[in-house]
Design an enzyme around this catalytic site. Structure first.
Site, PDB file in Angstrom:
ATOM      1  N   LYS A 272       0.815  -1.228   0.000  1.00 32.77           N
ATOM      2  CA  LYS A 272       0.000   0.000   0.000  1.00 32.77           C
ATOM      3  C   LYS A 272       0.849   1.277   0.000  1.00 32.77           C
ATOM      4  O   LYS A 272       0.489   2.256  -0.645  1.00 32.77           O
ATOM      5  CB  LYS A 272      -0.970   0.003   1.187  1.00 32.77           C
ATOM      6  CG  LYS A 272      -2.079  -1.041   1.048  1.00 32.77           C
ATOM      7  CD  LYS A 272      -3.063  -0.953   2.195  1.00 32.77           C
ATOM      8  CE  LYS A 272      -4.080  -2.079   2.112  1.00 32.77           C
ATOM      9  NZ  LYS A 272      -5.106  -1.978   3.155  1.00 32.77           N
TER      10      LYS A 272
ATOM     11  N   ASP B  16      -9.974   2.578   2.715  1.00 31.86           N
ATOM     12  CA  ASP B  16     -10.051   1.792   3.953  1.00 31.86           C
ATOM     13  C   ASP B  16     -10.807   2.536   5.058  1.00 31.86           C
ATOM     14  O   ASP B  16     -11.660   1.961   5.743  1.00 31.86           O
ATOM     15  CB  ASP B  16      -8.642   1.443   4.453  1.00 31.86           C
ATOM     16  CG  ASP B  16      -7.993   0.350   3.621  1.00 31.86           C
ATOM     17  OD1 ASP B  16      -8.721  -0.507   3.092  1.00 31.86           O
ATOM     18  OD2 ASP B  16      -6.758   0.352   3.506  1.00 31.86           O
TER      19      ASP B  16
END
Ligand code: ATR
Length: 282
Positions: A66, A102
């Site tokens: 990420k 997220d």
């Protein structure tokens, strides 16, 4: 023409994203394919560019890439900039646009699915790694009473709080960094586990008095009961694992790519039923 998407990670075989996006596509009638791409640890960029050059339209990014995806992106959108991590990529003309869904996923699950308001609440966030960076801004934008970040390594919690200083005023009583043994008798309405402890079947050294009456305990790890959730239940809290967050972050990615918002409730139920089934088979 079928548009191609994929999740990229290492390992990735266990990922539920292909299943989730297949359900979203079926329900919304979108013509897409969604696969899993296993990338070598030193070959993330090459794998992304290969997927794009093969006609890919977008990707989800998972562990451990990420942060690398954030560095690779030509532009950062939404919450990605301050999160320092990207979990959703859109290939737009020659550009790689990075998003982070997220935190939106966490907030939507808590508010819409678990029906627990966040505004005006005292929130404890455990952990100061990438998972915490991803959810700080969306959480703070809910206008909390207070946000306390607890971490074993206090310095990392202090750095995290400092990184999001410009959002401090979104919490009425501010944002604090604390070691676990510095929490004293403080009580919280929402306690979120963003550490990786559950993956090792461990839990942070949390004092049992942290749960205010009616508190929600949320573990970002999905797949059932973790030591933290068992502990929370034993001390009177309501417990939720990260299945809803997983599905909600996927829905936000799907919306970014397709402009269509899929229903999440049936997919969350489907995953939870599968988890129950696999535990019975065990
Ligand atoms: P991620 O990107 O998933 O957040 P990470 O950057 O490695 O992963 O961060 C892991 C986090 O979980 C850290 O905050 C770590 O605490 P330290 O910074 O003190 O190492 C926390 N963590 C992992 N195992 C833990 C445990 N058993 N108890 C408490 N915290 C734990």
């Amino acid at each position: 023409m079928t548009d191609r998407y994929a999740v990229i990670g290492t390992p990735v075989a266990h990922s539920k994203s292909p299943l989730i996006h297949a359900e979203f596509a079926r329900e919304t009638g979108q013509d897409i394919s969604y696969t899993a791409v296993l990338a070598p640890l030193d070959g993330f960029k090459e794998a992304v560019l290969r997927f794009r050059d093969g006609g890919g339209a977008g990707m989800n990014v998972t562990v451990p890439f990420k942060q690398e995806a954030w560095r690779l992106a030509d532009a950062h959108s939404g919450y990605a900039m301050d999160a320092g991590a990207v979990n959703t990529i859109e290939f737009r003309e020659e550009k790689i646009v990075g998003y982070n869904t997220d935190g939106v996923g966490l907030v939507r699950d808590i508010k819409n699915n678990l029906r627990c308001g966040i505004k005006g609440k005292r929130v404890l966030l455990m952990g100061a790694g990438g998972a915490s960076y991803g959810v700080m801004e969306p959480l703070l934008r809910e206008h909390l009473e207070q946000l306390v970040v607890a971490n074993r390594t206090l310095e990392k919690a202090i750095n995290l709080v400092g990184h999001f200083e410009k959002f401090q005023s979104f919490a009425v009583r501010g944002v604090l960094a604390r070691p676990y043994d510095g929490l004293g008798n403080a009580q919280f309405d929402i306690v979120i586990n963003a550490t990786s402890a559950s993956l090792e079947n461990a839990m942070p050294p949390l004092p049992p008095c942290v749960f205010a009456p009616g508190a929600l305990a949320y573990d970002m790890v999905y797949g059932g009961t973790t030591p933290f959730l068992a502990f929370a239940r034993a001390h009177g809290a309501r417990a939720a694992d990260g299945t809803g967050m997983l599905v909600e972050q996927a829905a936000e990615s799907f919306f970014i790519w397709r402009g269509v918002r899929p229903q999440t409730g049936p997919v969350i139920e489907m995953l939870k039923a599968k988890d129950r089934g696999s535990r019975i088979e065990d």
